[in-house]
Enzyme design. Structure first.
Site, PDB file in Angstrom:
ATOM      1  N   PHE A 105       0.744  -1.297   0.031  1.00 47.96           N
ATOM      2  CA  PHE A 105       0.085  -0.335   0.304  1.00 47.96           C
ATOM      3  C   PHE A 105       1.021   1.112   0.142  1.00 47.96           C
ATOM      4  O   PHE A 105       0.280   2.304   0.807  1.00 47.96           O
ATOM      5  CB  PHE A 105      -0.895  -0.160   1.233  1.00 47.96           C
ATOM      6  N   ARG A 106       2.326   0.994  -0.104  1.00 48.26           N
ATOM      7  CA  ARG A 106       2.895   2.205  -0.827  1.00 48.26           C
ATOM      8  C   ARG A 106       3.274   2.885   0.839  1.00 48.26           C
ATOM      9  O   ARG A 106       3.717   3.786   0.391  1.00 48.26           O
ATOM     10  CB  ARG A 106       1.945   2.989  -1.571  1.00 48.26           C
ATOM     11  N   VAL A 107       2.825   1.896   1.952  1.00 46.96           N
ATOM     12  CA  VAL A 107       3.561   2.618   3.118  1.00 46.96           C
ATOM     13  C   VAL A 107       5.409   1.709   2.926  1.00 46.96           C
ATOM     14  O   VAL A 107       5.473   0.515   3.542  1.00 46.96           O
ATOM     15  CB  VAL A 107       2.575   1.774   4.226  1.00 46.96           C
ATOM     16  N   ARG A 113      -2.558   7.224   0.961  1.00 48.90           N
ATOM     17  CA  ARG A 113      -1.589   7.677   0.847  1.00 48.90           C
ATOM     18  C   ARG A 113      -0.924   8.500   1.183  1.00 48.90           C
ATOM     19  O   ARG A 113      -0.540   9.089   2.292  1.00 48.90           O
ATOM     20  CB  ARG A 113      -0.546   6.557   0.558  1.00 48.90           C
TER      21      ARG A 113
END
Lengths: 213, 216
Positions: free
Chosen positions: A190-192, B137
């Site tokens: 999740f793009r973390v 995000r």
């Protein structure tokens, strides 16, 4: 296939002691080894080098890492090239390794210092003969009228050196980048992404922080 | 700027009308040719990944990978948080360079230029095309700030996801677009004999693009 056989070299002052290497260098070695063994990564030692001109304009290109140690990260270049000119006026540089297949990135910021003539000579002798001739023949980054000109120059240099040893050109040497900051970036779900940042303190100890992705 | 709404930003159209050059030497059609070819290569997972170099107010460069979201005849677009390290660099010094390196094809494209913000409308249009995960995000991260722990960030992602539920997610101010307007573009191809072919295009004030070959 293991390509580069790059292993961290240690200065004598460190080698003879039982102290462990500073954390970011050990981590660099671990990540680098992983990239070097990866079948999809052809040149694990390819890195992006950013330099800055006297007018404050950055430029970046791929170069090859040829050595690393707690003293720094070494690459070689024609000193009269674009990057060579940049380094004369601003020794601050940045390096970025990106290993897409591993989802990993290492970013380094620091100061580039010329390597000693002895170290440059020692490395130059290990290069393939064709690369040694190329270093003499190519006026890196300067205009070339016709591609054929280079072929002619290569032929001239080949004749000039015959079968004898080829010395290092005076306009060709290396730089060792002493890092002030090293960041280890790992792709996350999740793009973390995770970002581990190490920066050096005036007392030469390393401080570790985690950054927001 | 292109009519973004009609364009698939992930896979720019081949020779969009704006890329049909008016000046003989504009390098953007050539960029387009190389990019399209690379984009079709199965060994390259994302052709848009590019190294961006910026310079701080004190003259220290830094470089990192970013995603080029689009390009047209005027330049190349990426997004970031203006308060991140690179955002701060760009505020102090709009001069940047980009380097694409496509190892399986032995190709590199190097670009130098100046950045400017894209308009809010254009940024909104891009943001609406991002995946929902990426939109969430964008609301969460305080890019480049120190973080106590990653678990906190993951909890924030969950919280924001729940807060928006099925609502449309607007673009946060922290997600801003920059367009790099090139004045130098270099195409490098590694040849079989180990030397590179280097062709550089440069934009001179009032006289258009010029092109020359460089020594490798």
């Amino acid at each position: 296939m293991p390509q580069s056989n790059l292993q961290m070299t240690q200065p004598a002052s460190i080698r003879n002691q039982s102290v462990s290497r500073p954390a970011p260098f050990q981590r660099f070695q671990d990540w680098f080894n992983q990239a070097d063994k990866h079948p999809q990564i052809r040149e694990a030692n390819a890195m992006n080098l950013a330099t800055v001109s006297s007018a404050g304009l950055p430029s970046n290109r791929m170069v090859l890492l040829k050595d690393f140690s707690p003293a720094g990260f070494t690459f070689y270049t024609n000193l009269e090239s674009h990057k060579g000119e940049d380094l004369k006026s601003n020794a601050n540089v940045a390096l970025c390794f990106y290993w897409e297949a591993l989802g990993k990135q290492i970013r380094i910021e620091g100061h580039a210092k010329p390597v000693s003539p002895q170290d440059a000579d020692a490395y130059f002798t290990t290069r393939p003969r064709g690369s040694q001739i190329g270093a003499w023949a190519s006026a890196q980054s300067r205009p070339l009228d016709r591609l054929g000109d280079l072929t002619v120059k290569i032929a001239q240099q080949t004749t000039r050196f015959g079968v004898g040893p080829i010395p290092r050109p005076p306009f060709w040497s290396g730089f060792c980048v002493k890092p002030r900051a090293i960041e280890f970036w790992k792709r996350g779900k999740f793009r973390v992404h995770s970002r581990d940042h190490y920066s050096i303190w005036p007392n030469q100890s390393w401080r570790h922080t985690i950054l927001s992705p | 700027m292109l009519a973004l709404a009609q364009k698939d930003i992930h896979r720019p159209l081949r020779l969009h009308p704006s890329l049909v050059c008016h000046e003989v030497f504009s390098p953007m059609p050539r960029f387009d040719d190389w990019f399209q070819e690379v984009d079709l290569n199965k060994q390259i997972s994302d052709a848009r990944t590019v190294n961006l170099a910026t310079v701080s107010a004190t003259g220290q460069p830094s470089n990192r990978m970013v995603t080029m979201k689009d390009y047209d005849s005027e330049g190349l677009v990426f997004f970031t948080n203006p308060t991140s390290n690179k955002g701060q660099d760009l505020t102090a010094n709009p001069k940047v360079s980009l380097c694409f390196f496509w190892e399986p094809l032995n190709r590199q494209i190097r670009i130098e230029g100046l950045v400017e913000f894209v308009s809010c409308e254009v940024a909104d249009a891009y943001f609406s095309k991002q995946s929902r995960q990426e939109q969430v995000r964008a609301w969460v991260s305080e890019q480049s700030r120190t973080l106590d722990n990653l678990a906190q960030l993951k909890r924030d992602v969950e919280r924001i996801t729940q807060e928006f539920e099925s609502l449309r997610i607007p673009r946060p101010a922290s997600w801003s677009g920059y367009k790099v307007k090139p004045h130098t573009i270099e195409f490098m191809q590694r040849e079989a004999h180990g030397l590179d072919t280097r062709e550089v295009y440069q934009l001179a004030a009032n006289s258009g693009w010029t092109r020359e070959c460089l020594s490798p």
